[in-house]
Scaffold this motif. Structure first.
Motif, PDB file in Angstrom:
ATOM      1  N   GLN A   1       0.824  -1.215   0.000  1.00 43.34           N
ATOM      2  CA  GLN A   1       0.000   0.000   0.000  1.00 43.34           C
ATOM      3  C   GLN A   1       0.853   1.258   0.000  1.00 43.34           C
ATOM      4  O   GLN A   1       0.476   2.269  -0.579  1.00 43.34           O
ATOM      5  CB  GLN A   1      -0.970  -0.031   1.182  1.00 43.34           C
TER       6      GLN A   1
ATOM      7  N   ASN B   1      -4.330   0.715  -5.807  1.00 38.53           N
ATOM      8  CA  ASN B   1      -3.587   1.108  -4.614  1.00 38.53           C
ATOM      9  C   ASN B   1      -3.395  -0.035  -3.632  1.00 38.53           C
ATOM     10  O   ASN B   1      -3.176   0.186  -2.461  1.00 38.53           O
ATOM     11  CB  ASN B   1      -4.278   2.310  -3.945  1.00 38.53           C
TER      12      ASN B   1
ATOM     13  N   SER C   1      -5.459  -2.140  -2.343  1.00 38.07           N
ATOM     14  CA  SER C   1      -6.413  -2.231  -1.243  1.00 38.07           C
ATOM     15  C   SER C   1      -6.718  -3.697  -0.961  1.00 38.07           C
ATOM     16  O   SER C   1      -6.710  -4.533  -1.860  1.00 38.07           O
ATOM     17  CB  SER C   1      -7.687  -1.462  -1.584  1.00 38.07           C
TER      18      SER C   1
ATOM     19  N   LEU D   1     -12.055  -1.252  -7.798  1.00 38.24           N
ATOM     20  CA  LEU D   1     -12.880  -0.249  -7.126  1.00 38.24           C
ATOM     21  C   LEU D   1     -13.098   0.998  -7.970  1.00 38.24           C
ATOM     22  O   LEU D   1     -14.045   1.746  -7.757  1.00 38.24           O
ATOM     23  CB  LEU D   1     -12.234   0.141  -5.798  1.00 38.24           C
ATOM     24  N   GLY D   2     -12.184   1.255  -8.911  1.00 39.26           N
ATOM     25  CA  GLY D   2     -12.264   2.484  -9.682  1.00 39.26           C
ATOM     26  C   GLY D   2     -11.660   3.639  -8.911  1.00 39.26           C
ATOM     27  O   GLY D   2     -11.440   3.534  -7.703  1.00 39.26           O
TER      28      GLY D   2
ATOM     29  N   ARG E   1     -11.004   9.137  -5.268  1.00 40.96           N
ATOM     30  CA  ARG E   1      -9.583   9.137  -4.864  1.00 40.96           C
ATOM     31  C   ARG E   1      -9.048  10.563  -4.860  1.00 40.96           C
ATOM     32  O   ARG E   1      -9.433  11.389  -5.686  1.00 40.96           O
ATOM     33  CB  ARG E   1      -8.756   8.306  -5.851  1.00 40.96           C
TER      34      ARG E   1
HETATM   35  C1  NAG Z   1      -7.664   2.727  -2.303  1.00 39.36           C
HETATM   36  O1  NAG Z   1      -8.612   3.350  -3.128  1.00 39.36           O
HETATM   37  C2  NAG Z   1      -9.958   3.111  -2.780  1.00 39.36           C
HETATM   38  C3  NAG Z   1     -10.841   3.786  -3.809  1.00 39.36           C
HETATM   39  O2  NAG Z   1     -10.494   3.370  -5.090  1.00 39.36           O
HETATM   40  C4  NAG Z   1     -10.224   3.650  -1.388  1.00 39.36           C
HETATM   41  O3  NAG Z   1     -11.552   3.371  -1.007  1.00 39.36           O
HETATM   42  C5  NAG Z   1      -9.253   3.008  -0.411  1.00 39.36           C
HETATM   43  O4  NAG Z   1      -9.392   3.584   0.875  1.00 39.36           O
HETATM   44  C6  NAG Z   1      -7.814   3.141  -0.857  1.00 39.36           C
HETATM   45  N1  NAG Z   1      -6.999   2.297  -0.023  1.00 39.36           N
HETATM   46  C7  NAG Z   1      -5.802   2.668   0.448  1.00 39.36           C
HETATM   47  C8  NAG Z   1      -5.105   1.690   1.287  1.00 39.36           C
HETATM   48  O5  NAG Z   1      -5.313   3.731   0.180  1.00 39.36           O
END
Ligand code: NAG
Ligand code: NAG
Length: 392
Positions: free
Chosen positions: A96, A105, A107, A330-331, A335
């Motif tokens: 991450q 990212n 996730s 997730l798209g 962000r």
């Molecule tokens: C990664 O991105 C998603 C949206 O695409 C967001 O909900 C999530 O919190 C993010 N996760 C991290 C670990 O940054």
């Protein structure tokens, strides 16, 4: 105490309920080596059932994600489960960190039993998947090698194999400094490497290109840990004269491994997927074939074949722009992006040209810090208006 409780609960699960058959479905293309990732969630409240006050019991279903061989390894190496769990969490955090500014990212999905931790993306043999396999395998190598030298795994110790080397080297005639002398407690990379091969690769037979891809990336992850081992020394002798030294081999900071693997992600090699997969190794017994030497071919015949430290992938990555439940994507809507950056974290690329919204936010920060003799830093608390950009 925490670890003791977890250990007790685990042994119960391993011995008492080890034969409980739970069918785990694995997508045909993926290989079967990824369910153990759920171990990362072993210590989370979801998987811990409170019994009496102060006593928690780990839901044995965490262990049903392990293969038979992996359960055996956990049984035979008391203490190793916590090391693997630590490693899995280290891998998530590092992944991450490395991908925080990218559309994908890294996730993870936090849900019951933690199965399929990184989501459906691993069903695709793309670069992101290559990175996930390499970083998790590297993290297990790292955590187990450290667990040995810390004394938290009963079946291994510090690596003392360097001991005694150099002891008979006479002191340098000019400086009086002896050549180095081993004898310290080295992180046990040998054990960590071997354990990771046994445990992490347990589900990968190397029969098709996808399984070979997994094996190659797992092995690359381990190699990146081993190649960054460094010698550390401590001087002994009167007033730092360093007439003798104790030296040992120490694991790299895991950030270094993450940085190197991220470089390999950027330059990953696409491999050729042929129809004649089952031909490889024909006529050789499984034992004889070295599953780490599968001679993967580059997708583009003008490119070099991938080296052992390289990451390899089969499929181009999906765009990660729009939500796609089928692929577990997730798209990037919602962000945060950087208005002035021209990189991947810039609003244009991050938001896939959909545009973004800007909100003014008040953030509380330290400011006007002054250094006071001696040795304090005094700061004010400031409220700063900041513009936060988020993708539409
Ligand atoms: C990664 O991105 C998603 C949206 O695409 C967001 O909900 C999530 O919190 C993010 N996760 C991290 C670990 O940054
Ligand atoms: C945004 O990008 C610019 C240019 O790359 C950089 O200097 C700045 O620190 C970034 N801002 C944030 C909040 O990351």
């Amino acid at each position: 105490m925490w670890s003791r409780i977890l250990r007790v609960a685990m042994l119960t699960a391993l011995w008492g309920l080890g034969d409980l058959q739970v069918t785990t479905t694995v997508k045909p293309g993926r290989g079967k080596g990824s369910n153990w990732w759920g171990i990362a969630k072993a210590g989370e409240p979801n998987n811990l059932i409170p019994r009496s006050p102060g006593m928690v019991y780990m839901d044995p279903s965490v262990l049903t994600n392990l293969r038979k061989k992996q359960k055996r390894l956990v049984r035979e190496n008391p203490g190793v489960f916590l090391a693997v769990s630590k490693g899995a969490n280290m891998a998530i955090q590092e992944c991450q960190h490395q991908f925080k500014n990218r559309r994908w990212n890294c996730s993870t999905r936090n849900f019951f039993r933690g199965k399929n931790l990184f989501g459906k993306i691993v069903d695709k043999g793309c670069r992101e998947t290559a990175f996930i396999y390499a970083i998790t395998s590297a993290a297990v190598t790292h955590a187990v090698a450290r667990g040995c030298s810390e004394g938290s795994i009963e079946s291994c110790t510090c690596d003392y194999s360097h001991q005694g080397r150099g002891t008979h080297v006479p002191p340098n005639a000019v400086t009086g400094i002896r050549d180095w002398e081993w004898g310290g407690c080295s992180d046990n990379i040998g054990f960590g490497y071997k354990f990771s091969r046994e445990f992490v690769d347990a589900g990968e037979k190397g029969r098709n290109v996808r399984e070979k891809m997994n094996l190659h990336n797992n092995e690359a992850g381990r190699a990146h840990v081993a190649s960054e081992m460094r010698q550390e020394c401590k001087c002994h002798g009167m007033s730092g004269s360093c007439t003798t030294r104790t030296c040992w081999m120490r694991l790299p900071n895991f950030r270094v491994v993450g940085d190197n693997l991220k470089d390999k992600f950027d330059g990953a090699s696409r491999i050729l997927v042929t129809n004649a997969e089952s031909e490889t190794g024909k006529g050789l017994s499984r034992r004889k074939r070295n599953r780490y030497k599968s001679n993967l071919l580059p997708h583009n015949p003008e490119h070099k074949p991938p080296g052992s430290m390289d990451l390899v992938y089969m499929d181009p990555s999906p765009p990660f722009c729009e939500k796609n439940p089928q692929l577990g994507i997730l798209g990037t809507s919602g962000r945060m992006c950087n208005e002035t950056s021209i990189g991947l974290d810039g609003c244009d690329l991050m938001c896939c040209s959909r545009g973004y919204r800007t909100q003014e936010m008040i953030v509380i920060e330290r400011c006007g810090c002054t250094f006071q003799w001696c040795c304090e830093v005094k700061c004010n608390i400031c409220r700063i208006k900041k513009n936060i950009h988020t993708c539409l």
